[in-house]
Motif scaffolding. Structure first.
Motif, PDB file in Angstrom:
ATOM      1  N   UNK A 443       0.848  -1.186   0.000  1.00 12.39           N
ATOM      2  CA  UNK A 443       0.000   0.000   0.000  1.00 12.39           C
ATOM      3  C   UNK A 443       0.887   1.241   0.000  1.00 12.39           C
ATOM      4  N   UNK A 444       0.309   2.344  -0.428  1.00 13.64           N
ATOM      5  CA  UNK A 444       1.044   3.597  -0.456  1.00 13.64           C
ATOM      6  C   UNK A 444       1.253   4.107   0.975  1.00 13.64           C
ATOM      7  N   UNK A 445       2.294   4.863   1.127  1.00 13.03           N
ATOM      8  CA  UNK A 445       2.634   5.383   2.443  1.00 13.03           C
ATOM      9  C   UNK A 445       1.524   6.324   2.925  1.00 13.03           C
ATOM     10  N   UNK A 446       1.097   6.145   4.157  1.00  9.79           N
ATOM     11  CA  UNK A 446       0.063   6.984   4.740  1.00  9.79           C
ATOM     12  C   UNK A 446      -1.333   6.430   4.557  1.00  9.79           C
ATOM     13  N   UNK A 447      -1.536   5.406   3.733  1.00 10.51           N
ATOM     14  CA  UNK A 447      -2.851   4.819   3.527  1.00 10.51           C
ATOM     15  C   UNK A 447      -2.864   3.418   4.133  1.00 10.51           C
ATOM     16  N   UNK A 448      -3.897   3.143   4.964  1.00  4.78           N
ATOM     17  CA  UNK A 448      -3.993   1.845   5.613  1.00  4.78           C
ATOM     18  C   UNK A 448      -4.859   0.873   4.827  1.00  4.78           C
ATOM     19  N   UNK A 483      -0.255  -4.954  10.794  1.00 12.24           N
ATOM     20  CA  UNK A 483      -1.664  -5.199  10.565  1.00 12.24           C
ATOM     21  C   UNK A 483      -2.581  -4.320  11.394  1.00 12.24           C
ATOM     22  N   UNK A 484      -1.992  -3.423  12.195  1.00 14.77           N
ATOM     23  CA  UNK A 484      -2.746  -2.518  13.056  1.00 14.77           C
ATOM     24  C   UNK A 484      -2.558  -1.101  12.536  1.00 14.77           C
ATOM     25  N   UNK A 485      -3.660  -0.394  12.393  1.00 17.90           N
ATOM     26  CA  UNK A 485      -3.608   0.979  11.907  1.00 17.90           C
ATOM     27  C   UNK A 485      -3.583   1.971  13.050  1.00 17.90           C
ATOM     28  N   UNK A 497      -7.770   0.175  14.869  1.00 17.16           N
ATOM     29  CA  UNK A 497      -8.042  -0.133  13.467  1.00 17.16           C
ATOM     30  C   UNK A 497      -7.238  -1.366  13.064  1.00 17.16           C
ATOM     31  N   UNK A 498      -7.951  -2.436  12.619  1.00 18.40           N
ATOM     32  CA  UNK A 498      -7.330  -3.696  12.223  1.00 18.40           C
ATOM     33  C   UNK A 498      -7.558  -3.903  10.728  1.00 18.40           C
ATOM     34  N   UNK A 499      -6.515  -4.400  10.037  1.00 16.37           N
ATOM     35  CA  UNK A 499      -6.654  -4.671   8.605  1.00 16.37           C
ATOM     36  C   UNK A 499      -7.770  -5.692   8.368  1.00 16.37           C
TER      37      UNK A 499
END
Length: 772
Positions: A443-448, A483-485, A497-499
């Protein structure tokens, strides 16, 4: 080169050990073009490097003769990183060079014993860098006739910080020497050391024709953090290896795991750097004798040890790099035997395990740890096929017949099963098996990305922090931290926040620990601009607490609609001056000096600094009425006349002496003021006090006191010196033959013995003649 081309004594030694042919590394070092040259040899662990450098240095050690001459100064020096490896090398060289004197110098052993062995002479010396350097510095080891130096496991010695010791030993040896370096890997530091101390060295790199560690089976088991130790116990029970070694990172882990395994009845020993050399030797001997079957060790402690019949290696803590993984696993699968290497991988270290295996170019079989039922079933199979059941009755026929008459065969078999299981602890119950998590998509940096929100039952009031919650959430779900946002800590709850790919590892309500639950949310919560959930009550402002007040609520973030705080305002020109600390301006009247304030006095003006041109302040001097003003201190310059030194002038009146001699006698000073008695008065050394006089007086060092001795008559020239005489005067010098002062205090009498007490004032004179 084959065994037939070696010297006669070496051929006989190899034949006695069962060598039919040489290994690739042993053949490589005996190539004709390498005879007498320096070498840098790299070969994998367990390839026979010890015998290889033993054969390579034979021309320098034997000198072309079959029998060794009497030992004098050492001709060969072998340096090893650890004590166990040095002693192992010594044992190998003893049977390879039969008749040679091989001395060892390792830390933890008696220095004097090693020194005596070196003084008697040795052909070969094997030791660790630190102890060898001690012997050289103390002149008990002479390297003047050294012909060959061997560095075994050179890369490990540099990793352990022995670079200075190696340079010292190589620099102390003669320049015309042969240097052989053997190592599993050749890092940059080893190459630099070879360039410094080797001359025209040849690089010998031996690669096995088969794949690396072909006789070792690699397995990786995925476990949760809480099941890590139970999984190790079940793996040991599953394989039931004759000899196994468990690797951990630190000494503390060694002690912890050793205690846990002893409680479960495992025959286990520990190896760590905190053990003495005798304890380490006893532990290794227990493994060789079969009294112990499991060894728990660190990487450094287990470096170089060779345990016969080592079938299983367990990596309880993953190594730091791929080379360490190869060194650990290389303890098994030697000399054509099969071995197994098991990596215990928690969920958070799944990617690290894959990197280690890829770096070592190994392929491992992934799976789960054996459960309690599987271990029990495996042990039942061993029970049925136990060799003791296949043996004949022998001398136990009579008691076996009595058992069959007294009990049924079913009862005897059940008792046998219970006795079998009583020797072992029950298998460990593991939590729900978790397969290795699939890698998350990039994923792009900064996006979960897609995620699911969970609410935890703790917040600021419970002192919750993200760094405290993160490992607990990873352990509860068996996931890695990536895996944790976001983690939003609120007043009483926390949102995590969990993937979405990993949300299935958590239930609708998951209990992380007693009192801490994690509940799945149907939709994402709405947060304000400061990270607070919309609708929370504003936090009360700070107020000084008083006794009896209700407890204060913790800090709460301000929300929209709250009254804005008053910002800090900088003061501008024209504003009224602030009291009482207003800055002084030019032209203001000077501030009055400090005067103690009384009630009703006008307020004091603030202090003003002194300006240039003000009169200098007079220096401090205690003033008396009528005194003239004191002149201030003036620093002397180079051009000033020097001060006059003190000189007694002719014609001046002599200074008043402290005492005036009268008729050859010296009066005692009685004009000194009496000193106050100390806090603990009453002792002869404290001088006494009016309330409590000194207990024992009459000594010259105690000043004037209560002299009990009667004064001698006038004119008594034979009186003791410094004794108080009548009239406050003292007699002249002590006459010849009188006792010196201090032999017995004035007025003091020896205490009479009580009962049958012996007189201890007389000196003991030992009896003459031999003791009977």
């Amino acid at each position: 080169m084959t065994i037939d081309t070696l010297a006669g004594p070496l051929q006989a030694a190899l034949a006695a050990k069962g060598y039919s042919q040489l290994t690739p590394v042993q053949e490589a070092v005996l190539a004709p073009e390498l005879d007498g040259r320096d070498m840098l040899v790299s070969a994998q662990t367990g390839s026979g490097k010890t015998v290889a450098f033993g054969l390579a240095m034979s021309p320098q050690v034997m000198g072309g003769i079959d029998n060794f001459l009497p030992a004098d100064k050492p001709m060969a020096l072998i340096i090893a990183p650890t004590r166990e490896l040095a002693l192992q090398v010594q044992r190998e060289l003893v049977w390879l060079y039969e008749g040679a004197v091989v001395a060892s110098c390792v830390g933890g052993m008696d220095y004097r014993t090693e020194k005596r062995a070196l003084d008697r002479g040795a052909h070969i010396v094997v030791g660790t860098p630190g102890r060898l350097r001690d012997h050289v510095e103390r002149r008990s080891l002479d390297l003047s006739e050294l012909a060959v130096v061997v560095l075994d496991e050179a890369d490990e010695m540099l990793d352990m910080g022995f670079a200075d010791d190696l340079e010292f030993l190589l620099g102390s040896a003669p320049e015309e020497k042969r240097v052989l370096m053997f190592s599993a890997t050749v890092p940059r530091e080893i190459a630099k050391l070879a360039e410094t101390y080797q001359r025209d060295a040849r690089r010998v790199e031996v690669k096995s024709t088969a794949s690396q560690h072909a006789d070792i089976e690699y397995k990786a088991i995925s476990v949760s953090n809480r099941d890590k130790e139970p999984a190790i116990f079940n793996v040991l029970r599953w394989y039931d290896a004759r000899c196994a070694i468990v690797f951990v990172k630190t000494r503390a882990n060694v002690n912890h795991l050793h205690a846990r395994m002893v409680n479960r009845g495992f025959p286990v020993v520990a190896l760590s750097g905190e053990l003495s050399q005798s304890e380490r030797l006893h532990a290794l001997q227990a493994l060789r004798d079969g009294r112990a079957r499991v060894c728990i060790a660190t990487d450094v402690a287990a470096r170089g040890i060779d345990l016969p019949g080592l079938d299983l290696v367990i990596h309880a803590d993953l190594p730091s790099n791929s080379e360490t993984l190869l060194h650990r696993s290389g303890r098994t699968g030697r000399a054509g035997n099969k071995g197994t290497s098991v990596l215990v991988v928690p969920q958070a270290e799944f990617r690290k395990a894959n990197r280690l295996l890829q770096g070592a170019k190994l392929v491992a079989e992934w799976g789960k740890a054996p459960g309690a039922d599987e271990v029990q079933s495996r042990e039942d199979e061993r029970l049925i096929s136990d060799p003791s059941l296949l043996e004949g009755m022998g001398e136990d026929t009579a008691i076996a017949a009595n058992l069959l008459e007294a009990h049924s065969s079913e009862a005897i078999a059940a008792a046998f099963v219970r006795l079998w299981r009583a020797k072992r602890s029950a298998p460990e119950e593991l939590a729900e098996d978790l397969p290795p998590p699939a890698p998350l998509p990039p994923r792009e940096r900064g996006e979960f990305g897609a995620s699911v929100w969970y609410k935890l039952s703790v917040g600021h009031e419970g002192r919750a922090e993200a760094r405290w919650l993160l490992p607990k959430i990873c352990e509860a779900g068996g996931i890695a931290k990536d895996g944790i946002g976001a983690i939003r800590v609120q007043q009483n709850v926390t949102f995590v926040q969990i993937a979405e790919q990993l949300a299935s590892r958590f239930k609708e309500v998951t209990e992380i620990e007693p009192g801490l639950t994690m509940e799945r949310q149907a939709e994402a919560p709405e947060f304000g601009p400061k990270g607070r959930v919309a609708g929370d009550a504003p936090r009360k402002p700070y107020a000084r607490r008083e006794e009896g007040d209700a407890p204060r609520k913790p800090y709460a973030r301000r929300e929209e609609g709250d009254a804005p705080r008053k910002p800090y305002a900088r003061r501008d020109e024209g504003d009224a001056p602030r009291k009482p600390w207003a800055g002084r301006d030019e032209g203001d009247a000077p501030r009055k000096p400090y005067v103690r304030r009384e009630e009703g006095d006008a307020p004091r003006k603030p202090w003003a600094g002194r300006d240039e041109g003000d009169a200098p302040r007079k220096p401090y001097a205690r003033r008396e009425e009528g005194d003239a003003p004191r002149k201030p201190y003036a620093r002397r310059e180079d051009s000033d006349a020097p001060r006059r030194s003190f000189e007694r002038r002719d014609g001046d009146a002599p200074s008043k002496p402290r005492w005036t001699p009268t008729d050859g006698e010296r009066p005692m000073r009685d004009d000194r003021p009496a000193k106050p008695g100390p806090r603990s008065a009453g002792f002869k050394s404290h001088g006494g006090s009016p309330e409590r006089p000194a207990r024992s007086s009459g000594f010259k060092s105690h000043g004037e006191g209560n002299f009990d001795r009667k004064p001698r008559g006038e004119g008594g020239a034979e009186g003791r010196p410094f004794a108080k005489r009548e009239g406050g005067k003292f007699d002249g010098p002590r006459p010849a033959g009188s006792k010196p002062f201090g032999a017995k205090p004035f007025g003091a009498k020896p205490a009479a013995p009580r009962g049958d007490a012996k007189d201890t004032s007389k000196r003991f004179v030992p009896p003459k003649g031999p003791r009977k």
